[in-house]
Design a protein around this motif. Sequence first.
Motif, PDB file in Angstrom:
ATOM      1  N   ASP A   5       0.801  -1.229   0.000  1.00  0.00           N
ATOM      2  CA  ASP A   5       0.000   0.000   0.000  1.00  0.00           C
ATOM      3  C   ASP A   5       0.835   1.280   0.000  1.00  0.00           C
ATOM      4  N   GLY A  63      -0.918   4.060  -1.419  1.00  0.00           N
ATOM      5  CA  GLY A  63      -2.331   4.145  -1.050  1.00  0.00           C
ATOM      6  C   GLY A  63      -3.279   3.590  -2.111  1.00  0.00           C
ATOM      7  N   ASP A 114      -8.896  -4.373   6.217  1.00  0.00           N
ATOM      8  CA  ASP A 114      -9.478  -3.450   5.241  1.00  0.00           C
ATOM      9  C   ASP A 114     -10.044  -4.213   4.044  1.00  0.00           C
ATOM     10  N   ASP A 159       2.117   1.653  15.118  1.00  0.00           N
ATOM     11  CA  ASP A 159       0.744   2.058  14.807  1.00  0.00           C
ATOM     12  C   ASP A 159       0.098   0.947  13.994  1.00  0.00           C
ATOM     13  N   SER A 207      -4.042  -0.839   9.722  1.00  0.00           N
ATOM     14  CA  SER A 207      -5.384  -1.023   9.154  1.00  0.00           C
ATOM     15  C   SER A 207      -6.236   0.210   9.456  1.00  0.00           C
ATOM     16  N   ARG A 208      -6.788   0.798   8.408  1.00  0.00           N
ATOM     17  CA  ARG A 208      -7.670   1.970   8.598  1.00  0.00           C
ATOM     18  C   ARG A 208      -8.933   1.554   9.337  1.00  0.00           C
ATOM     19  N   ARG A 263      -8.169   1.166  13.002  1.00  0.00           N
ATOM     20  CA  ARG A 263      -7.972   2.484  13.643  1.00  0.00           C
ATOM     21  C   ARG A 263      -9.311   3.179  13.848  1.00  0.00           C
ATOM     22  N   ALA A 264     -10.165   3.071  12.843  1.00  0.00           N
ATOM     23  CA  ALA A 264     -11.484   3.719  12.950  1.00  0.00           C
ATOM     24  C   ALA A 264     -12.294   3.097  14.072  1.00  0.00           C
TER      25      ALA A 264
END
Length: 299
Positions: free
Chosen positions: A210, A213, A254, A287, A290-291, A294-295
């Motif tokens: 990624d 992105g 994701d 960190d 994975s978005r 995190r969300a």
Amino acid sequence: MPLPKHVRLVEVGPRDGLQNEAQPISVADKVRLVDDLTEAGLAYIEVGSFVSPKWVPQMAGSAEVFAGIHQRPGVTYAALAPNLRGFEDALAAGVKEVAVFAAASEAFSQRNINCSISDSLKRFEPIMEAARNHGVRVRGYVSCVLGCPYEGKVSAEQVAPVARALHDMGCYEVSLGDTIGTGTAGETRRLFEVVAAQVPREQLAGHFHDTYGQALANVYASLLEGISVFDSSVAGLGGCPYAKGATGNIASEDVVYLLQGLGIETGIDLERLITAGRRISSVLGRDNGSRVARARSAQ
Ligand SMILES: CC(C)(COP(=O)([O-])OP(=O)([O-])OC[C@H]1O[C@@H](n2cnc3c(N)ncnc32)[C@H](O)[C@@H]1OP(=O)([O-])[O-])[C@@H](O)C(=O)NCCC(=O)NCCSC(=O)C[C@@](C)(O)CC(=O)[O-]
């Protein structure tokens, strides 16, 4: 082409994800990660590599990891093997499926496995023979399918013969790796169109990093091309030791979220997967990549 109803995820976090970590990771933490992934419902987990520890020190304890994991019937636990020595070590560790890895770029092949593309293919022949004799299945990888850290652009026409060679020597599936994550959705569609003329679509997989992105878009583009197997890494762990600056693989969480939204079945429990990703991120002090994870933490 209609979207597939079912997608198989090849979880590469314990191998592609961890191989790039400089800090020591204990066998117990690796075992815990694989067991967490089994619990989350992954049907295929790449557990480690039987490669030279001088080249990739983090994978040195792979036999111990195999000895420690709780294998669930029906789940495939695989390992990379770059040569016959690696295959024999994998066999001794009880591994039932291995992956061989070639590249579409000569420079990357030299840096990664210290030989040309054609020599690497010759090196895989004895692995294929030994694997047939021992009833071990072999998956193939082609790296740098949409770009090379040393040579720049790589055309689909460079990728197709390497994928074909792996298929012809007996790899039941060939995974096309965008090692440096520069590929776009348009390029991904063209890649699969060209390679599918040489290897049946149902025997191809997508492996996206990624870095730019684009990985999730590239998975979607591949789905439109009829591809139904994707490699991904929990918490987006990873990179490649021979591709400076390459970020992790696309995060498994994701991809599962994307697929759920499309009504595509994976058999994976997203919440358990998120828990697995949180645990390894905290072990690594990193960190979460994975978005989705995190969300969920922010909610
Ligand atoms: C292929 C070699 C071994 C050639 O490396 P070499 O130096 O050319 O090999 P050699 O046969 O001359 O042996 C050198 C030393 O390594 C030992 N050796 C030899 N083979 C093994 C083995 N299997 N396991 C353990 N040790 C081994 C051998 O015994 C000897 O030890 P020494 O006498 O110096 O003490 C080396 O280049 C290597 O291990 N490379 C691995 C690179 C690697 O793992 N890269 C990451 C995986 S690929 C990837 O991440 C991309 C992918 C798949 O995810 C898809 C994508 O994103 O593109």
